[in-house]
Design a protein around this motif. Structure first.
Motif, PDB file in Angstrom:
ATOM      1  N   VAL A  91      51.138  48.574  41.035  1.00 26.19           N
ATOM      2  CA  VAL A  91      50.463  47.599  40.129  1.00 26.19           C
ATOM      3  C   VAL A  91      49.536  48.493  39.309  1.00 26.19           C
ATOM      4  CG1 VAL A  91      49.241  45.460  40.123  1.00 26.19           C
ATOM      5  CG2 VAL A  91      50.775  45.863  41.977  1.00 26.19           C
ATOM      6  N   THR A  92      49.670  48.282  38.013  1.00 23.77           N
ATOM      7  CA  THR A  92      48.650  48.752  37.079  1.00 23.77           C
ATOM      8  C   THR A  92      47.980  47.902  36.445  1.00 23.77           C
ATOM      9  OG1 THR A  92      50.110  48.775  35.180  1.00 23.77           O
ATOM     10  CG2 THR A  92      50.317  50.599  36.797  1.00 23.77           C
ATOM     11  N   PRO A  93      46.775  48.209  35.693  1.00 25.81           N
ATOM     12  CA  PRO A  93      46.031  47.020  35.178  1.00 25.81           C
ATOM     13  C   PRO A  93      46.789  46.308  34.195  1.00 25.81           C
ATOM     14  CG  PRO A  93      44.658  49.113  35.342  1.00 25.81           C
ATOM     15  CD  PRO A  93      46.313  49.385  35.714  1.00 25.81           C
ATOM     16  N   ASP A 134      41.430  39.780  37.201  1.00 24.03           N
ATOM     17  CA  ASP A 134      40.723  39.951  38.480  1.00 24.03           C
ATOM     18  C   ASP A 134      41.130  41.169  39.274  1.00 24.03           C
ATOM     19  OD1 ASP A 134      43.301  39.031  39.292  1.00 24.03           O
ATOM     20  OD2 ASP A 134      42.432  37.353  40.258  1.00 24.03           O
ATOM     21  N   GLY A 135      41.974  41.805  38.685  1.00 24.69           N
ATOM     22  CA  GLY A 135      42.351  43.212  39.561  1.00 24.69           C
ATOM     23  C   GLY A 135      43.627  43.091  40.160  1.00 24.69           C
ATOM     24  N   ARG A 137      50.343  38.647  42.766  1.00 21.36           N
ATOM     25  CA  ARG A 137      48.906  38.886  43.388  1.00 21.36           C
ATOM     26  C   ARG A 137      48.494  39.926  44.093  1.00 21.36           C
ATOM     27  NH1 ARG A 137      45.431  36.910  41.581  1.00 21.36           N
ATOM     28  NH2 ARG A 137      44.308  35.987  43.177  1.00 21.36           N
ATOM     29  N   GLN A 138      49.389  41.102  43.945  1.00 24.02           N
ATOM     30  CA  GLN A 138      48.946  42.395  44.716  1.00 24.02           C
ATOM     31  C   GLN A 138      47.873  43.043  43.887  1.00 24.02           C
ATOM     32  OE1 GLN A 138      50.079  43.217  47.545  1.00 24.02           O
ATOM     33  NE2 GLN A 138      51.334  41.422  47.730  1.00 24.02           N
TER      34      GLN A 138
END
Length: 111
Positions: free
Chosen positions: A5-7, A16-17, A23-24
């Motif tokens: 997962v990247t931004p 929210d990061g 949702r990881q």
């Protein structure tokens, strides 16, 4: 195959990061069923529709004209457009899709 997962996996609705879909957290691995993990596939589309042809054309002539003649297959777009102008609202009743094969390995498309 795993994907980090990247931004870019965030969406404006929730910055929210985390991946907006699975949702990881950023830096973790996407869930295997995350919709951002894609693959290309080949599909076969069969469409049955009415169109006008010269009255003296038999089935073999029509197939030869459409498959091997000078009639471009793009002309079917105009034929289908006329269906929609005369009351058809969608292709669901005339179209059928069949999976043919995978065309790529899974890949990540976060953007």
């Amino acid at each position: 195959m795993t994907f980090t997962v990247t931004p870019a996996a965030q969406r404006p609705a929730r910055m929210d990061g985390h991946c907006f879909y699975c949702r990881q957290e950023i830096g973790a691995e996407h869930n295997p069923d995350c919709v951002l993990i894609k693959r290309k596939v080949v599909l076969r589309l069969t469409v049955e529709y009415e169109t006008e042809m010269p009255a003296d054309c038999d089935a073999a002539t029509i197939e030869r004209m459409r498959n091997h003649g000078s009639c471009c297959a793009n002309n079917v777009i105009a034929d289908l457009q006329r269906q929609f102008e005369h009351g058809e609202r969608c292709m669901c009743g005339i179209a059928n899709f069949k999976f043919v094969r995978d065309a790529s390995e899974p890949y990540l498309e976060e953007t």
